[in-house]
Design a protein around this motif. Structure first.
Motif, PDB file in Angstrom:
ATOM      1  N   HIS A  94       8.863  21.129 -23.835  1.00 50.25           N
ATOM      2  CA  HIS A  94       9.124  22.567 -24.047  1.00 50.25           C
ATOM      3  C   HIS A  94       8.662  23.443 -23.011  1.00 50.25           C
ATOM      4  O   HIS A  94       8.457  24.830 -23.472  1.00 50.25           O
ATOM      5  CB  HIS A  94       8.578  22.878 -25.345  1.00 50.25           C
ATOM      6  CG  HIS A  94       8.480  21.829 -26.486  1.00 50.25           C
ATOM      7  ND1 HIS A  94       7.837  20.655 -26.363  1.00 50.25           N
ATOM      8  CD2 HIS A  94       9.345  21.861 -27.505  1.00 50.25           C
ATOM      9  CE1 HIS A  94       8.183  19.898 -27.674  1.00 50.25           C
ATOM     10  NE2 HIS A  94       8.974  20.788 -28.157  1.00 50.25           N
ATOM     11  N   HIS A  95       9.047  23.025 -21.780  1.00 51.75           N
ATOM     12  CA  HIS A  95       8.386  24.087 -20.497  1.00 51.75           C
ATOM     13  C   HIS A  95       9.460  24.485 -19.543  1.00 51.75           C
ATOM     14  O   HIS A  95       9.940  23.335 -18.904  1.00 51.75           O
ATOM     15  CB  HIS A  95       7.088  23.119 -19.912  1.00 51.75           C
ATOM     16  CG  HIS A  95       6.312  24.093 -19.076  1.00 51.75           C
ATOM     17  ND1 HIS A  95       5.864  25.366 -19.222  1.00 51.75           N
ATOM     18  CD2 HIS A  95       6.338  24.041 -17.806  1.00 51.75           C
ATOM     19  CE1 HIS A  95       5.221  25.656 -18.111  1.00 51.75           C
ATOM     20  NE2 HIS A  95       5.647  25.033 -17.000  1.00 51.75           N
ATOM     21  N   LYS A  96       9.845  25.625 -19.576  1.00 55.49           N
ATOM     22  CA  LYS A  96      10.755  26.101 -18.636  1.00 55.49           C
ATOM     23  C   LYS A  96      12.134  25.447 -18.817  1.00 55.49           C
ATOM     24  O   LYS A  96      12.552  25.133 -17.722  1.00 55.49           O
ATOM     25  CB  LYS A  96      10.150  26.018 -17.296  1.00 55.49           C
ATOM     26  CG  LYS A  96       9.018  27.009 -17.142  1.00 55.49           C
ATOM     27  CD  LYS A  96       8.477  26.949 -15.630  1.00 55.49           C
ATOM     28  CE  LYS A  96       7.277  27.988 -15.610  1.00 55.49           C
ATOM     29  NZ  LYS A  96       6.817  28.026 -13.976  1.00 55.49           N
ATOM     30  N   LEU A  97      12.722  25.165 -19.889  1.00 54.69           N
ATOM     31  CA  LEU A  97      13.898  24.620 -20.024  1.00 54.69           C
ATOM     32  C   LEU A  97      14.940  25.172 -19.668  1.00 54.69           C
ATOM     33  O   LEU A  97      16.099  24.943 -19.392  1.00 54.69           O
ATOM     34  CB  LEU A  97      13.973  23.981 -21.369  1.00 54.69           C
ATOM     35  CG  LEU A  97      13.071  22.783 -21.683  1.00 54.69           C
ATOM     36  CD1 LEU A  97      13.418  22.222 -23.150  1.00 54.69           C
ATOM     37  CD2 LEU A  97      13.402  21.799 -20.576  1.00 54.69           C
ATOM     38  N   SER A  98      15.000  26.938 -19.792  1.00 50.86           N
ATOM     39  CA  SER A  98      16.017  27.559 -19.427  1.00 50.86           C
ATOM     40  C   SER A  98      16.671  27.233 -18.227  1.00 50.86           C
ATOM     41  O   SER A  98      17.995  27.543 -18.058  1.00 50.86           O
ATOM     42  CB  SER A  98      15.736  29.015 -19.666  1.00 50.86           C
ATOM     43  OG  SER A  98      15.072  29.522 -20.792  1.00 50.86           O
ATOM     44  N   ASP A 103       8.050  20.071 -14.679  1.00 52.04           N
ATOM     45  CA  ASP A 103       8.443  20.684 -13.175  1.00 52.04           C
ATOM     46  C   ASP A 103       9.895  20.813 -13.503  1.00 52.04           C
ATOM     47  O   ASP A 103      10.457  19.849 -13.249  1.00 52.04           O
ATOM     48  CB  ASP A 103       7.950  19.767 -12.352  1.00 52.04           C
ATOM     49  CG  ASP A 103       8.179  20.152 -10.861  1.00 52.04           C
ATOM     50  OD1 ASP A 103       9.004  21.312 -10.951  1.00 52.04           O
ATOM     51  OD2 ASP A 103       7.839  19.948  -9.901  1.00 52.04           O
ATOM     52  N   GLU A 104      10.224  21.964 -13.902  1.00 54.78           N
ATOM     53  CA  GLU A 104      11.721  22.220 -13.900  1.00 54.78           C
ATOM     54  C   GLU A 104      12.422  21.951 -12.585  1.00 54.78           C
ATOM     55  O   GLU A 104      13.772  21.405 -12.726  1.00 54.78           O
ATOM     56  CB  GLU A 104      12.080  23.655 -14.458  1.00 54.78           C
ATOM     57  CG  GLU A 104      11.942  24.767 -13.446  1.00 54.78           C
ATOM     58  CD  GLU A 104      10.611  25.170 -13.108  1.00 54.78           C
ATOM     59  OE1 GLU A 104      10.257  26.310 -12.705  1.00 54.78           O
ATOM     60  OE2 GLU A 104       9.420  24.359 -13.721  1.00 54.78           O
ATOM     61  N   TRP A 137      -1.016  22.815 -24.286  1.00 51.66           N
ATOM     62  CA  TRP A 137      -0.675  22.556 -22.811  1.00 51.66           C
ATOM     63  C   TRP A 137       0.711  22.639 -22.275  1.00 51.66           C
ATOM     64  O   TRP A 137       1.477  22.999 -23.081  1.00 51.66           O
ATOM     65  CB  TRP A 137      -1.133  20.786 -22.747  1.00 51.66           C
ATOM     66  CG  TRP A 137      -2.435  20.558 -22.625  1.00 51.66           C
ATOM     67  CD1 TRP A 137      -3.371  21.218 -23.568  1.00 51.66           C
ATOM     68  CD2 TRP A 137      -3.166  19.572 -22.253  1.00 51.66           C
ATOM     69  NE1 TRP A 137      -4.696  20.642 -23.462  1.00 51.66           N
ATOM     70  CE2 TRP A 137      -4.372  19.532 -22.568  1.00 51.66           C
ATOM     71  CE3 TRP A 137      -2.769  18.578 -21.416  1.00 51.66           C
ATOM     72  CZ2 TRP A 137      -5.437  18.577 -22.420  1.00 51.66           C
ATOM     73  CZ3 TRP A 137      -3.674  17.442 -20.973  1.00 51.66           C
ATOM     74  CH2 TRP A 137      -4.897  17.798 -21.402  1.00 51.66           C
ATOM     75  N   GLN A 138       0.770  22.607 -21.095  1.00 49.24           N
ATOM     76  CA  GLN A 138       2.302  22.862 -20.469  1.00 49.24           C
ATOM     77  C   GLN A 138       3.428  22.275 -21.155  1.00 49.24           C
ATOM     78  O   GLN A 138       4.357  22.845 -21.462  1.00 49.24           O
ATOM     79  CB  GLN A 138       2.432  22.259 -18.876  1.00 49.24           C
ATOM     80  CG  GLN A 138       1.751  23.346 -17.916  1.00 49.24           C
ATOM     81  CD  GLN A 138       1.897  23.101 -16.813  1.00 49.24           C
ATOM     82  OE1 GLN A 138       2.314  22.014 -16.140  1.00 49.24           O
ATOM     83  NE2 GLN A 138       2.104  23.986 -15.826  1.00 49.24           N
ATOM     84  N   ASN A 139       3.298  20.843 -21.595  1.00 50.53           N
ATOM     85  CA  ASN A 139       4.434  20.293 -22.451  1.00 50.53           C
ATOM     86  C   ASN A 139       4.061  19.402 -23.469  1.00 50.53           C
ATOM     87  O   ASN A 139       3.406  18.456 -23.387  1.00 50.53           O
ATOM     88  CB  ASN A 139       4.831  19.240 -21.271  1.00 50.53           C
ATOM     89  CG  ASN A 139       6.526  19.553 -21.202  1.00 50.53           C
ATOM     90  OD1 ASN A 139       6.923  20.496 -21.833  1.00 50.53           O
ATOM     91  ND2 ASN A 139       7.246  18.789 -20.247  1.00 50.53           N
ATOM     92  N   LYS A 177      16.572  15.814 -10.159  1.00 49.51           N
ATOM     93  CA  LYS A 177      17.253  14.699 -10.561  1.00 49.51           C
ATOM     94  C   LYS A 177      18.650  14.600 -11.258  1.00 49.51           C
ATOM     95  O   LYS A 177      19.315  13.913 -11.288  1.00 49.51           O
ATOM     96  CB  LYS A 177      16.034  14.063 -11.516  1.00 49.51           C
ATOM     97  CG  LYS A 177      14.824  13.511 -10.824  1.00 49.51           C
ATOM     98  CD  LYS A 177      14.970  12.695  -9.769  1.00 49.51           C
ATOM     99  CE  LYS A 177      13.527  12.047  -9.128  1.00 49.51           C
ATOM    100  NZ  LYS A 177      12.628  11.258 -10.014  1.00 49.51           N
ATOM    101  N   MET A 178      18.729  15.790 -11.636  1.00 46.58           N
ATOM    102  CA  MET A 178      20.183  16.149 -12.419  1.00 46.58           C
ATOM    103  C   MET A 178      21.094  16.147 -11.362  1.00 46.58           C
ATOM    104  O   MET A 178      22.319  15.717 -11.237  1.00 46.58           O
ATOM    105  CB  MET A 178      20.240  17.320 -13.130  1.00 46.58           C
ATOM    106  CG  MET A 178      19.501  17.092 -14.577  1.00 46.58           C
ATOM    107  SD  MET A 178      19.420  19.002 -15.401  1.00 46.58           S
ATOM    108  CE  MET A 178      21.159  18.877 -15.863  1.00 46.58           C
ATOM    109  N   GLN A 179      20.857  16.690 -10.331  1.00 47.76           N
ATOM    110  CA  GLN A 179      21.599  16.912  -8.992  1.00 47.76           C
ATOM    111  C   GLN A 179      21.938  15.649  -8.472  1.00 47.76           C
ATOM    112  O   GLN A 179      23.208  15.141  -8.050  1.00 47.76           O
ATOM    113  CB  GLN A 179      20.941  17.634  -8.031  1.00 47.76           C
ATOM    114  CG  GLN A 179      21.798  18.253  -6.925  1.00 47.76           C
ATOM    115  CD  GLN A 179      21.165  19.141  -5.873  1.00 47.76           C
ATOM    116  OE1 GLN A 179      19.802  18.784  -5.383  1.00 47.76           O
ATOM    117  NE2 GLN A 179      21.668  20.308  -5.535  1.00 47.76           N
ATOM    118  N   LYS A 180      20.917  14.765  -8.373  1.00 54.12           N
ATOM    119  CA  LYS A 180      21.152  13.344  -7.869  1.00 54.12           C
ATOM    120  C   LYS A 180      22.103  12.588  -8.588  1.00 54.12           C
ATOM    121  O   LYS A 180      22.924  12.074  -8.155  1.00 54.12           O
ATOM    122  CB  LYS A 180      19.684  12.815  -7.605  1.00 54.12           C
ATOM    123  CG  LYS A 180      20.155  11.176  -7.173  1.00 54.12           C
ATOM    124  CD  LYS A 180      18.471  10.670  -7.250  1.00 54.12           C
ATOM    125  CE  LYS A 180      18.627   9.219  -6.590  1.00 54.12           C
ATOM    126  NZ  LYS A 180      17.235   8.291  -6.847  1.00 54.12           N
TER     127      LYS A 180
END
Length: 384
Positions: free
Chosen positions: A71-75, A45-46, A377-379, A52-55
């Motif tokens: 490897h999912h939606k890292l951009s 979940d990007e 799978w997603q990740n 969490k980065m913002q926090k």
């Protein structure tokens, strides 16, 4: 006050001690820092990762963040870090190919490089002039970047696989025999196997029953090697490919080997077990932070931290840790390991071939358009 370092950790249903092993490795260099740790669940979940980065950035006033990602939606994650003056050091396994993953200011990636292992293995097999190469994987593992990477190596030499065996989601009662018949129908000279977690155990059972390892050379990915294979396999037929393995018989005659031996020994003394790949990635992140802090005063602005990152050369278990200026990713050689005798109950592996990694494969992949639909799978490697 001690410097603050943010850590974003996933949880893994497949590798239940991933987070523990990563933190153990991260703390092994004994840095005088204060860690602020946040969970990112399965890491798929990007928006959660960015929250969490913002926090960490605003509430905890953290400007350096270490993350273990899938490897999912890292951009989107990388763009957020770059746009908000966060120095992000991302670790991953390299199970999927990083098609069109942006290279952004302040974002660095340290990968275990499973995709590079596959590509370099393909080049190696071509140099050995094998004509009939068969792959073996599960329905799950076949969806990732291993076969894609091997195929690209083969296409450069105008060749291709002779066939693929994929274990279905629900193995049939006679799966052991069906695997034997299917693989032998291709008349293979060599077999490349890609399995992980539960599927490694399943694959090992099949191999122990149908004795394929006694007949054909088998090249396994690092996560596909199971200690149960050691007693069953013809040692001349069993090979493992990777950039690092925790049960390696380290040679201390080189500086790289001595550094790796020190890491494995210290980890074992502290935790009474061998380090895993996750421990390695955590440890390398700790070495990067240690070198970064030694070369910059406390409260150094992010632009100056980035300038220091671009110049880092740190001795690590896999060799010198440095970031390619074009991709901002680490680049390590890979190896082919064979099973050797050990004084312990654990299998021991020794390097027999070096697969030189120029980094050009990943540079090419980053500039290629992504497939319309990614498999798996997603990740990769974090879910089932």
């Amino acid at each position: 006050m001690l410097p603050k370092i943010g850590v974003l950790l996933p949880q893994s249903k497949q590798f239940k001690t991933l987070d523990r092993d990563f933190i153990r490795g991260l703390k092994l260099p004994s840095l005088e820092v204060s860690y602020r740790i946040e969970s990112i669940s399965l890491g798929a979940d990007e928006r959660l990762i960015i929250d969490k980065m913002q926090k960490l950035h605003y509430q905890e006033e953290v400007s350096i963040i270490i993350g273990f990602f899938g490897h999912h939606k890292l951009s989107d994650v990388f763009e957020y870090a770059s746009n908000h003056d966060i120095l992000l050091i991302a670790s991953d396994l390299g199970a999927n190919l990083p098609y069109q993953l942006p290279t952004l200011k302040g974002v660095y990636c340290n990968s275990y490089g499973l995709h590079e292992s596959s590509y370099l293995l393909g080049k190696f097999l071509q140099q050995r002039e094998y004509k009939s190469i068969v792959s073996s994987s599960s329905y799950y593992d076949a969806g990732y970047g291993f076969l894609d990477a091997l195929t690209q190596a083969f296409e450069e030499n105008k060749t291709s696989f002779s066939g693929h065996y994929i274990t279905p989601f629900l193995p049939r009662e006679t799966e052991t025999q069906l695997m034997l018949e299917d693989i032998e129908s291709y008349k293979p000279e060599v077999i490349c196997a890609f399995h992980s977690g539960l599927y490694t155990q399943e694959h090992t059972r099949f191999l122990n029953e149908n004795k394929l390892l006694e007949k054909y050379p088998y090249y396994l990915s690092a996560f596909c090697f199971d200690s149960e294979l050691e007693n069953e396999a013809n040692k001349d037929h069993l090979f493992v490919v990777g950039s690092w393995l925790g049960n390696e018989n380290c040679s201390t005659t080189t500086s790289e080997g001595a550094t790796n031996f020190e890491f494995i020994t210290n980890y074992h003394e502290n935790h009474s077990e061998l380090p895993t790949v996750f421990s390695l990635l955590g440890y390398e992140s700790g070495l990067i932070i240690k070198a970064l802090l030694e070369n910059t005063p406390q409260n150094t602005p992010t632009p100056l931290l980035i300038a220091t990152m671009n110049r880092l050369h740190v001795a690590g278990p896999r060799g010198t840790i440095r970031f390619d200026p074009e991709t901002q990713r680490t680049n390590f050689d890979h190896y082919i390991y064979t099973v050797c005798k050990s004084d312990t109950d654990l299998p021991c592996l020794i390097k027999t071939e070096t697969l030189t990694n120029t980094g050009n494969f990943i540079k090419k992949i980053i500039n290629m358009p992504a497939p319309l639909k990614a498999g798996g799978w997603q990740n990769a490697y974090l879910c089932h």
